[in-house]
Write a protein that holds these residues in place. Structure first.
Motif, PDB file in Angstrom:
ATOM      1  N   ASP A 248      15.223   5.807  -2.652  1.00  0.00           N
ATOM      2  CA  ASP A 248      14.492   4.771  -1.924  1.00  0.00           C
ATOM      3  C   ASP A 248      15.251   4.282  -0.693  1.00  0.00           C
TER       4      ASP A 248
ATOM      5  N   THR B  68      14.169   6.537   1.982  1.00  0.00           N
ATOM      6  CA  THR B  68      12.772   6.294   2.319  1.00  0.00           C
ATOM      7  C   THR B  68      12.654   5.163   3.329  1.00  0.00           C
TER       8      THR B  68
ATOM      9  N   LEU C 227       5.452   9.325   2.863  1.00  0.00           N
ATOM     10  CA  LEU C 227       6.813   9.027   2.414  1.00  0.00           C
ATOM     11  C   LEU C 227       6.801   8.011   1.277  1.00  0.00           C
ATOM     12  N   ARG C 228       6.041   6.952   1.429  1.00  0.00           N
ATOM     13  CA  ARG C 228       6.026   5.895   0.413  1.00  0.00           C
ATOM     14  C   ARG C 228       5.302   6.319  -0.863  1.00  0.00           C
TER      15      ARG C 228
ATOM     16  N   TRP D 285       6.535  11.163  -1.482  1.00  0.00           N
ATOM     17  CA  TRP D 285       7.941  11.607  -1.486  1.00  0.00           C
ATOM     18  C   TRP D 285       8.828  10.674  -2.304  1.00  0.00           C
ATOM     19  N   GLU D 286       8.805   9.383  -1.995  1.00  0.00           N
ATOM     20  CA  GLU D 286       9.661   8.445  -2.718  1.00  0.00           C
ATOM     21  C   GLU D 286       9.318   8.413  -4.209  1.00  0.00           C
TER      22      GLU D 286
END
Length: 273
Positions: free
Chosen positions: A45, A48, A65-66, A69-70
Motif C-alpha cells: 500500500d 500504491t 491501482l486502488r 493492484w493494491e
C-alpha cells in the motif's frame, strides 16, 4: 477502464492444514523466503499511494491501482503471512513486520520514482517481471505443495499486473514521445535494483525477531541473503523473463536475438547476487 474482474483466487482456496510440515518446518532458508515475501507484499500500500500521487488525474490508472493492484498485492501478503504463521506459529510476525515497515517506508518515496509517467510504467513492467520470475522460481524450488500453489497463484497475478502496466506504458510512451534509449536506461536501472534494500531490510527484521543474537551479525545476514538468492537463481526461467523485460523496447527481432544472451546473463546476476 479495465474490466472489474473477480479475484482469480482466494486465500480460502489454500488448505493450510495440508501443509507438509516435515518438509519445511526446519528449513531456515524456506522460512526466510516465505517471511520476507510476506513483509514486502504486506507493504504494497505504500507504493500504491506513491503511484496514485504520480498519476493523479488519470482516473483509469488510479482506479485500477486502488481497486485491483493494491487489493491483490495485499492479498498476497495476507496469504503469505497465514502460511508463515501456520508453519512457524512461535514467530512474532506482527512485531517483526512493524519494525520492517518503519524502515521500509523510508524507501518508498515519490521522488524515487522515474522522472516521467511513461518511464515509471516501464519501471513497473520490470518490477512485475521480477516478481513473476521470483515466485515462479519459488514454486519450482519448493518441496511443499501448498507453498507451490501459493507461489504459483502470486506469479500468475504478477503476470496479469505486468500486462496492465504495459498497456498503460504504451499509452504514455506515445504521449511523451519516449525513445528506446530512455526506456532502456530505465529498464536497466530498475532491473539492477530488483534485489536491493527491500529483501535486505526484511532479512534484518526477521533475524531480529527470529534469532536476536544474529541480528547484528553481518556475516550471517549476508550468508542468508546468498542462500535465498541461490535458491531462486537455480530455479529461474530466464527465457520467459527476458521476453517480458524486453517487450517495452519493441525491438526488431534481429536486434532482440543479438542482445538476448547478455541480458539473460545480467538477469541471472541480479537474482544470484
Amino acid at each position: 477502464m479495465p474490466a472489474c474482474n473477480p479475484p482469480r483466487w482466494k486465500i480460502s482456496d489454500l488448505d493450510f492444514s495440508s501443509i507438509a510440515l516435515d518438509r519445511v518446518r526446519s528449513d531456515e532458508t524456506h522460512f526466510y523466503l516465505a517471511c520476507s515475501a510476506s513483509f514486502v507484499e504486506s507493504g504494497s500500500d505504500l507504493y500504491t499511494r506513491n503511484l496514485v500521487d504520480l498519476f493523479a488525474g488519470d482516473d483509469e490508472v488510479t482506479t485500477w491501482l486502488r481497486e485491483h493492484w493494491e487489493a491483490e498485492e495485499l492479498q498476497h501478503g495476507r496469504a503469505l503471512r497465514a502460511y508463515v504463521q501456520h508453519v512457524w506459529p512461535e514467530f512474532d510476525w506482527e512485531s517483526a513486520f512493524r519494525g520492517f515497515l518503519e524502515e521500509y517506508s523510508t524507501y518508498c518515496k515519490v521522488e524515487l520514482l522515474a522522472p516521467t509517467r511513461g518511464l515509471e510504467m516501464s519501471a513497473r513492467c520490470v518490477v512485475e517481471t521480477g516478481t513473476a520470475t521470483y515466485y515462479r522460481a519459488l514454486a519450482r524450488g519448493t518441496r511443499e505443495p501448498v507453498f507451490r500453489d501459493l507461489a504459483t497463484h502470486i506469479a500468475n497475478d504478477e503476470v496479469s499486473h505486468y500486462k496492465q502496466f504495459f498497456r498503460f506504458f504504451r499509452r504514455y510512451r506515445e504521449q511523451e514521445g519516449l525513445g528506446r534509449t530512455r526506456v532502456m536506461r530505465t529498464l536497466a536501472r530498475r532491473t539492477w535494483e530488483l534485489r536491493s534494500e527491500d529483501a535486505d531490510c526484511a532479512i534484518r527484521h526477521i533475524a531480529k525477531a527470529r534469532a536476536p543474537e544474529r541480528a547484528e551479525d553481518a556475516r550471517y545476514l549476508r550468508e542468508m541473503s546468498s542462500r535465498m538468492g541461490r535458491t531462486v537463481g537455480r530455479n529461474i526461467s530466464p527465457g520467459t523473463a527476458l521476453k517480458m523485460l524486453m517487450r517495452p523496447l519493441e525491438l526488431p527481432r534481429r536486434v532482440e536475438a543479438a542482445v538476448q544472451f547478455p541480458i539473460e546473463q545480467f538477469m541471472t546476476r541480479v537474482f544470484l547476487r
